[in-house]
Design an enzyme around this catalytic site. Structure first.
Site, PDB file in Angstrom:
ATOM      1  N   GLU A 102       0.827  -1.205   0.000  1.00 37.74           N
ATOM      2  CA  GLU A 102       0.000   0.000   0.000  1.00 37.74           C
ATOM      3  C   GLU A 102       0.860   1.252   0.000  1.00 37.74           C
ATOM      4  O   GLU A 102       2.089   1.192   0.105  1.00 37.74           O
ATOM      5  CB  GLU A 102      -0.914   0.012   1.223  1.00 37.74           C
ATOM      6  CG  GLU A 102      -0.178   0.052   2.552  1.00 37.74           C
ATOM      7  CD  GLU A 102      -1.089  -0.188   3.750  1.00 37.74           C
ATOM      8  OE1 GLU A 102      -2.126  -0.853   3.602  1.00 37.74           O
ATOM      9  OE2 GLU A 102      -0.737   0.283   4.850  1.00 37.74           O
TER      10      GLU A 102
ATOM     11  N   HIS B  11       4.343  -0.857  10.437  1.00 38.50           N
ATOM     12  CA  HIS B  11       3.865   0.511  10.298  1.00 38.50           C
ATOM     13  C   HIS B  11       2.676   0.775  11.216  1.00 38.50           C
ATOM     14  O   HIS B  11       2.058  -0.152  11.746  1.00 38.50           O
ATOM     15  CB  HIS B  11       3.462   0.798   8.852  1.00 38.50           C
ATOM     16  CG  HIS B  11       2.347  -0.097   8.364  1.00 38.50           C
ATOM     17  ND1 HIS B  11       2.581  -1.350   7.852  1.00 38.50           N
ATOM     18  CD2 HIS B  11       1.003   0.075   8.324  1.00 38.50           C
ATOM     19  CE1 HIS B  11       1.438  -1.903   7.506  1.00 38.50           C
ATOM     20  NE2 HIS B  11       0.453  -1.059   7.791  1.00 38.50           N
TER      21      HIS B  11
ATOM     22  N   ARG C 224      -2.140  -7.482  13.540  1.00 38.30           N
ATOM     23  CA  ARG C 224      -1.837  -6.562  14.638  1.00 38.30           C
ATOM     24  C   ARG C 224      -0.714  -7.138  15.490  1.00 38.30           C
ATOM     25  O   ARG C 224      -0.776  -8.280  15.934  1.00 38.30           O
ATOM     26  CB  ARG C 224      -3.074  -6.348  15.524  1.00 38.30           C
ATOM     27  CG  ARG C 224      -4.191  -5.559  14.886  1.00 38.30           C
ATOM     28  CD  ARG C 224      -5.210  -5.119  15.943  1.00 38.30           C
ATOM     29  NE  ARG C 224      -6.485  -4.812  15.327  1.00 38.30           N
ATOM     30  CZ  ARG C 224      -7.547  -5.610  15.355  1.00 38.30           C
ATOM     31  NH1 ARG C 224      -7.481  -6.758  16.000  1.00 38.30           N
ATOM     32  NH2 ARG C 224      -8.654  -5.260  14.757  1.00 38.30           N
TER      33      ARG C 224
END
Length: 323
Positions: free
Chosen positions: A120, A178, A198
């Site tokens: 992304e 990130h 996560r």
């Protein structure tokens, strides 16, 4: 029948979300709603975009691809992806810090989830004073060192925070650790995937009082421990020109600062083109139609439409995305 297509917003309530997205889109939501994301264009099965206006209003994106094939998304794109739209375009409102996280690459995502991976990029639309984000490790590390820091609850010591300003752009390949920090309003371009691992969530609990699920083992398999690059993109904007922000095997993203009027020729691109408005307002003229695109709105230009004109009274900033 094809023309520039706008889609109904798909709003996502998140623990860390805020009010900016519905406010900018002039959408009424409940007073206690915390909207974290708008899936502006999505081909996800359970979050399929639907056309919002024009002759094709009410049509689902997957059905349009099946009907129009390469005329909508480009012959080479249709040959590779079929009716699966390859990109997910989002706006993200981080009213609180997002979790420290990582995404899998294509190979891992295919093996574990039968899915695309998730590379992304981010464009900062707005940044409040003091806002920051994490991108990449602060130094090269190893799986063993990371595991030790995790066990000692010192994960944040390995993070690499970067203060943000409007226009900052970060490229986040699969495997890069990130996190978006509070106070950032971000446009995101990514592969069509909703897989996030996560790693650390600041010990938060959901609205029912339960700890949010973490994905430590999956994340360990996905992380690039040697990645200490911020991924921040260095660019200089030029009026009425497409300036490249990111090019990879999954997408190309440019930024255009439109002053009054420009004409775009897409005859060399065998792909749909997506324009995400990240500032100002404009009109897109295409094949006899005029489509208004306000800030935080997104439009898909079919591959069959090879020429458009973009007009604005003052100026507008658009992310230009294609394969």
């Amino acid at each position: 029948m094809l023309y520039p297509l706008k889609f109904n917003p798909i709003l996502k309530e998140m623990l860390w979300g805020g009010k900016k997205i519905p406010a900018k889109l002039n959408i009424d939501v409940a007073d206690d709603a915390t909207v974290g994301e708008n899936f502006a264009i999505s081909g996800l099965k359970n979050d399929m975009s639907v056309v919002s206006e024009g002759a094709l209003k009410g049509k689902a994106l997957a059905d349009l691809i099946e009907e129009h094939k390469g005329a909508l998304i480009g012959d080479k794109v249709y040959e590779k992806f079929g009716t699966k739209f390859p990109l997910l375009l989002k706006y993200i409102d981080a009213n609180d810090d997002l979790s420290i996280q990582v995404h899998p690459n294509d190979a891992l995502a295919a093996e574990v989830h039968n899915s695309f991976g998730k590379t992304e990029m981010w464009y900062v639309v707005e940044s409040e004073e003091g806002a920051a984000l994490n991108s990449g490790f602060s130094k090269k590390t190893t799986a063993a060192e990371f595991e030790q820091m995790h066990n000692e609850n010192k994960i944040m010591d390995l993070m690499s925070p970067h203060k943000t300003e409007e226009g900052d752009t970060f490229f986040i390949p699969a495997g890069k650790v990130h996190s978006i920090g509070s106070g950032n309003l971000i446009a995101e371009i990514q592969q069509t995937s909703d897989i996030t691992y996560r790693i650390y969530d600041f010990d938060r609990r959901d609205k029912f009082g339960n700890p949010r699920e973490l994905h430590h083992e999956l994340a360990m398999n996905a992380m690039d421990f040697s990645d200490d690059d911020s991924g921040k993109v260095d660019y200089s904007i030029k009026a009425n020109e497409s300036v490249n922000l990111a090019t990879c095997e999954y997408f190309t993203t440019n930024i255009i600062e439109v002053k009054e009027k420009i004409e775009k020729d897409y005859s060399a691109i065998d792909s749909f083109v997506i324009l995400m408005n990240v500032g100002g307002a404009c009109n897109i003229e295409c094949n006899g139609t005029t489509t208004s695109v306000n800030e935080m709105e997104t439009v898909l230009i079919p591959a069959s439409e090879k020429s458009i004109t973009i007009q604005t009274e003052n100026s507008a900033k658009l992310l230009e995305v294609y394969l």
